[in-house]
Design a protein around this motif. Structure first.
Motif, PDB file in Angstrom:
ATOM      1  N   GLY A 111       5.488 -35.725 -19.564  1.00 15.63           N
ATOM      2  CA  GLY A 111       5.311 -37.162 -19.652  1.00 15.63           C
ATOM      3  C   GLY A 111       5.421 -37.583 -21.098  1.00 15.63           C
ATOM      4  N   CYS A 112       5.436 -38.862 -21.339  1.00 18.04           N
ATOM      5  CA  CYS A 112       5.630 -39.365 -22.700  1.00 18.04           C
ATOM      6  C   CYS A 112       4.304 -39.697 -23.359  1.00 18.04           C
ATOM      7  CB  CYS A 112       6.520 -40.612 -22.684  1.00 18.04           C
ATOM      8  SG  CYS A 112       6.827 -41.252 -24.346  1.00 18.04           S
ATOM      9  N   PRO A 113       3.855 -38.923 -24.368  1.00 15.84           N
ATOM     10  CA  PRO A 113       2.573 -39.192 -25.008  1.00 15.84           C
ATOM     11  C   PRO A 113       2.572 -40.464 -25.838  1.00 15.84           C
ATOM     12  CG  PRO A 113       3.732 -37.448 -26.163  1.00 15.84           C
ATOM     13  CD  PRO A 113       4.521 -37.750 -24.923  1.00 15.84           C
ATOM     14  N   MET A 114       3.754 -41.038 -26.110  1.00 13.69           N
ATOM     15  CA  MET A 114       3.814 -42.273 -26.871  1.00 13.69           C
ATOM     16  C   MET A 114       3.678 -43.503 -25.972  1.00 13.69           C
ATOM     17  SD  MET A 114       4.161 -40.773 -29.698  1.00 13.69           S
ATOM     18  CE  MET A 114       4.412 -42.135 -30.827  1.00 13.69           C
ATOM     19  N   ALA A 115       3.684 -43.274 -24.647  1.00 13.20           N
ATOM     20  CA  ALA A 115       3.678 -44.406 -23.719  1.00 13.20           C
ATOM     21  C   ALA A 115       2.308 -44.698 -23.135  1.00 13.20           C
ATOM     22  CB  ALA A 115       4.669 -44.148 -22.582  1.00 13.20           C
ATOM     23  N   ALA A 116       1.527 -43.647 -22.887  1.00 12.99           N
ATOM     24  CA  ALA A 116       0.246 -43.853 -22.229  1.00 12.99           C
ATOM     25  C   ALA A 116      -0.634 -42.640 -22.462  1.00 12.99           C
ATOM     26  CB  ALA A 116       0.439 -44.077 -20.726  1.00 12.99           C
ATOM     27  N   ASP A 117      -1.950 -42.858 -22.404  1.00 14.20           N
ATOM     28  CA  ASP A 117      -2.883 -41.754 -22.576  1.00 14.20           C
ATOM     29  C   ASP A 117      -2.856 -40.822 -21.370  1.00 14.20           C
ATOM     30  OD1 ASP A 117      -3.678 -42.708 -25.051  1.00 14.20           O
ATOM     31  OD2 ASP A 117      -5.259 -43.951 -24.198  1.00 14.20           O
ATOM     32  N   GLN A 118      -2.716 -41.391 -20.174  1.00 11.25           N
ATOM     33  CA  GLN A 118      -2.629 -40.593 -18.965  1.00 11.25           C
ATOM     34  C   GLN A 118      -1.155 -40.404 -18.608  1.00 11.25           C
ATOM     35  OE1 GLN A 118      -5.288 -39.169 -17.433  1.00 11.25           O
ATOM     36  NE2 GLN A 118      -6.490 -40.000 -19.139  1.00 11.25           N
ATOM     37  N   LEU A 119      -0.692 -39.157 -18.658  1.00 11.29           N
ATOM     38  CA  LEU A 119       0.721 -38.894 -18.463  1.00 11.29           C
ATOM     39  C   LEU A 119       1.064 -38.811 -16.977  1.00 11.29           C
ATOM     40  CD1 LEU A 119       1.344 -36.155 -21.184  1.00 11.29           C
ATOM     41  CD2 LEU A 119       1.382 -38.636 -21.410  1.00 11.29           C
ATOM     42  N   THR A 120       2.162 -39.444 -16.598  1.00  9.00           N
ATOM     43  CA  THR A 120       2.722 -39.304 -15.259  1.00  9.00           C
ATOM     44  C   THR A 120       3.816 -38.254 -15.339  1.00  9.00           C
ATOM     45  OG1 THR A 120       2.281 -41.615 -14.770  1.00  9.00           O
ATOM     46  CG2 THR A 120       3.846 -40.484 -13.356  1.00  9.00           C
ATOM     47  N   GLY A 121       3.714 -37.232 -14.502  1.00 10.03           N
ATOM     48  CA  GLY A 121       4.551 -36.060 -14.649  1.00 10.03           C
ATOM     49  C   GLY A 121       6.034 -36.320 -14.454  1.00 10.03           C
ATOM     50  N   ASN A 122       6.827 -35.351 -14.923  1.00  6.26           N
ATOM     51  CA  ASN A 122       8.275 -35.396 -14.728  1.00  6.26           C
ATOM     52  C   ASN A 122       8.622 -35.146 -13.264  1.00  6.26           C
ATOM     53  OD1 ASN A 122       9.918 -35.645 -17.322  1.00  6.26           O
ATOM     54  ND2 ASN A 122       8.352 -34.167 -17.924  1.00  6.26           N
ATOM     55  N   MET A 123       9.842 -35.495 -12.913  1.00  4.40           N
ATOM     56  CA  MET A 123      10.361 -35.166 -11.599  1.00  4.40           C
ATOM     57  C   MET A 123      10.433 -33.637 -11.486  1.00  4.40           C
ATOM     58  SD  MET A 123      11.578 -36.067  -8.659  1.00  4.40           S
ATOM     59  CE  MET A 123      11.764 -37.852  -8.910  1.00  4.40           C
ATOM     60  N   PRO A 124       9.755 -33.036 -10.514  1.00  3.40           N
ATOM     61  CA  PRO A 124       9.809 -31.572 -10.392  1.00  3.40           C
ATOM     62  C   PRO A 124      11.215 -31.101 -10.031  1.00  3.40           C
ATOM     63  CG  PRO A 124       7.940 -32.477  -9.164  1.00  3.40           C
ATOM     64  CD  PRO A 124       8.824 -33.635  -9.537  1.00  3.40           C
ATOM     65  N   THR A 125      11.724 -30.155 -10.789  1.00  4.83           N
ATOM     66  CA  THR A 125      13.053 -29.627 -10.518  1.00  4.83           C
ATOM     67  C   THR A 125      13.127 -29.002  -9.129  1.00  4.83           C
ATOM     68  OG1 THR A 125      13.370 -29.215 -12.875  1.00  4.83           O
ATOM     69  CG2 THR A 125      14.818 -28.026 -11.365  1.00  4.83           C
ATOM     70  N   GLU A 126      12.024 -28.386  -8.696  1.00  5.19           N
ATOM     71  CA  GLU A 126      12.012 -27.790  -7.360  1.00  5.19           C
ATOM     72  C   GLU A 126      12.326 -28.818  -6.284  1.00  5.19           C
ATOM     73  OE1 GLU A 126       8.407 -25.964  -9.562  1.00  5.19           O
ATOM     74  OE2 GLU A 126       9.733 -27.707  -9.731  1.00  5.19           O
ATOM     75  N   ARG A 127      11.808 -30.038  -6.463  1.00  5.79           N
ATOM     76  CA  ARG A 127      12.057 -31.089  -5.471  1.00  5.79           C
ATOM     77  C   ARG A 127      13.525 -31.543  -5.538  1.00  5.79           C
ATOM     78  NH1 ARG A 127       7.543 -29.426  -5.200  1.00  5.79           N
ATOM     79  NH2 ARG A 127       8.833 -28.004  -3.990  1.00  5.79           N
ATOM     80  N   LEU A 128      14.089 -31.590  -6.733  1.00  6.73           N
ATOM     81  CA  LEU A 128      15.506 -31.952  -6.855  1.00  6.73           C
ATOM     82  C   LEU A 128      16.387 -30.936  -6.151  1.00  6.73           C
ATOM     83  CD1 LEU A 128      15.609 -33.116 -10.587  1.00  6.73           C
ATOM     84  CD2 LEU A 128      15.878 -34.579  -8.577  1.00  6.73           C
ATOM     85  N   LEU A 129      16.022 -29.659  -6.263  1.00  2.94           N
ATOM     86  CA  LEU A 129      16.790 -28.627  -5.585  1.00  2.94           C
ATOM     87  C   LEU A 129      16.659 -28.759  -4.066  1.00  2.94           C
ATOM     88  CD1 LEU A 129      16.023 -25.581  -7.907  1.00  2.94           C
ATOM     89  CD2 LEU A 129      18.122 -26.936  -7.784  1.00  2.94           C
ATOM     90  N   GLU A 130      15.466 -29.099  -3.597  1.00  2.26           N
ATOM     91  CA  GLU A 130      15.274 -29.348  -2.165  1.00  2.26           C
ATOM     92  C   GLU A 130      16.156 -30.501  -1.697  1.00  2.26           C
ATOM     93  OE1 GLU A 130      11.200 -30.098  -1.210  1.00  2.26           O
ATOM     94  OE2 GLU A 130      10.489 -28.239  -2.125  1.00  2.26           O
ATOM     95  N   PHE A 131      16.178 -31.550  -2.497  1.00  7.01           N
ATOM     96  CA  PHE A 131      16.989 -32.709  -2.132  1.00  7.01           C
ATOM     97  C   PHE A 131      18.468 -32.339  -2.111  1.00  7.01           C
ATOM     98  CE2 PHE A 131      19.407 -36.553  -3.071  1.00  7.01           C
ATOM     99  CZ  PHE A 131      18.920 -37.407  -2.100  1.00  7.01           C
ATOM    100  N   GLY A 132      18.896 -31.539  -3.082  1.00 11.18           N
ATOM    101  CA  GLY A 132      20.290 -31.116  -3.113  1.00 11.18           C
ATOM    102  C   GLY A 132      20.702 -30.389  -1.851  1.00 11.18           C
TER     103      GLY A 132
END
Length: 285
Positions: free
Chosen positions: A235-256
């Motif tokens: 997540g971006c530490p310059m945007a917010a104190d509580q980070l929202t995670g990245n898109m999990p690559t595992e899920r992208l592979l599932e979608f593929g």
């Protein structure tokens, strides 16, 4: 086929304790063996701003690129960082966050949007001289918490300026996890139709229960290039104190798999990379 950029840099940048350089190198080398199209490996920024990435040059020296077909991407925050990245010919892409939010541009790079566009123009000239390519991330690309203007039309205005400068790769970046199918779909649908010469990517942040609807919306609206991070860390530490995670690559592979566009990867190497991912991010530092 989906094109994936694996983003360990984004996963590591806000991690609260310093990850040893040797472990970063080992993890990145494991990712290189997987065969992702692009690896967002590090960032040439002020170590005061992002202490975790102060060792990016040392990490780069330790990477085994001999048999890898993966292209390296480095993120920079200003022209000085781009000039440093340009000194390393093994880096294919130089990424710059250009925010559609004036507030966040100031917060992230201490410059106005107008000044940031000046940097983009000079970076584009730099890349033309070095044979590298600039990737512009339109951060806060799906809305912002500051009340600054946002719409697909605003994205179009920014992209038109980038197109005029010769930028050919633009990634819409969620930054804080604000995106929904209602904002993702019109953004990609309108931009891909209006700018056929630009390759658009999706850098989406997400919670575990909303990843699929976001990827589906981008895919159905013409996007085929996605950023992810194994485990969904970051997540971006310059945007917010509580980070929202990245898109999990595992899920992208599932979608593929579901859309029959799964990227061709070394699955044995992926297992090894996942083991390194857990060593680093599962509470060991």
């Amino acid at each position: 086929m989906l094109h994936l950029t694996e983003c360990p840099r984004d996963a590591m940048q806000g991690w609260p304790t310093f990850i040893p350089t040797a472990d970063k190198i080992a993890y990145l080398n494991a990712l290189l063996r997987v065969g992702f199209q692009t690896l967002d490996f590090g960032s040439f920024v002020s170590p005061k701003a992002i202490p975790q990435l102060a060792d990016t040059a040392e990490v780069l020296d330790g990477l085994d690129l001999g048999q890898s077909g993966t292209h390296l991407l480095a993120i920079v925050a200003n022209l000085r960082g781009a000039e440093t990245a340009a000194q390393h010919p093994q880096i294919r892409y130089i990424g710059f966050p250009l925010s559609v939010s004036e507030t966040f541009q100031q917060r992230n790079t201490n410059k106005s949007i107008a000044q940031a566009f000046d940097d983009v123009a000079r970076m584009q000239e730099l890349c033309a001289r070095t044979g590298q390519e600039q990737v512009v991330y339109l951060s806060m690309g799906f809305g912002n918490p500051y009340g600054d203007p946002w719409s697909p039309g605003v994205l179009g205005e920014f992209t038109q300026k980038l197109d005029a400068l010769g930028v050919s790769i633009v990634a819409l970046s969620d930054t804080i996890g604000a995106s929904t199918p209602a904002t993702i779909s019109p953004a990609f649908r309108e931009l891909t139709a209006a700018f056929p010469n630009i390759r658009f990517g999706a850098h989406l942040h997400t919670t575990p229960d909303s990843w699929q609807e976001k990827v589906q919306a981008a895919y159905e609206s013409g996007c085929r290039h996605f950023d992810g991070a194994l485990g969904g860390y970051g997540g971006c530490p310059m945007a917010a104190d509580q980070l929202t995670g990245n898109m999990p690559t595992e899920r992208l592979l599932e979608f593929g798999v579901t859309v029959e566009e799964e990227p061709i990867l070394n699955l044995e190497a992926l297992t090894d990379a996942l083991e390194w991912n857990q060593r680093i991010f599962a509470g060991h530092y």
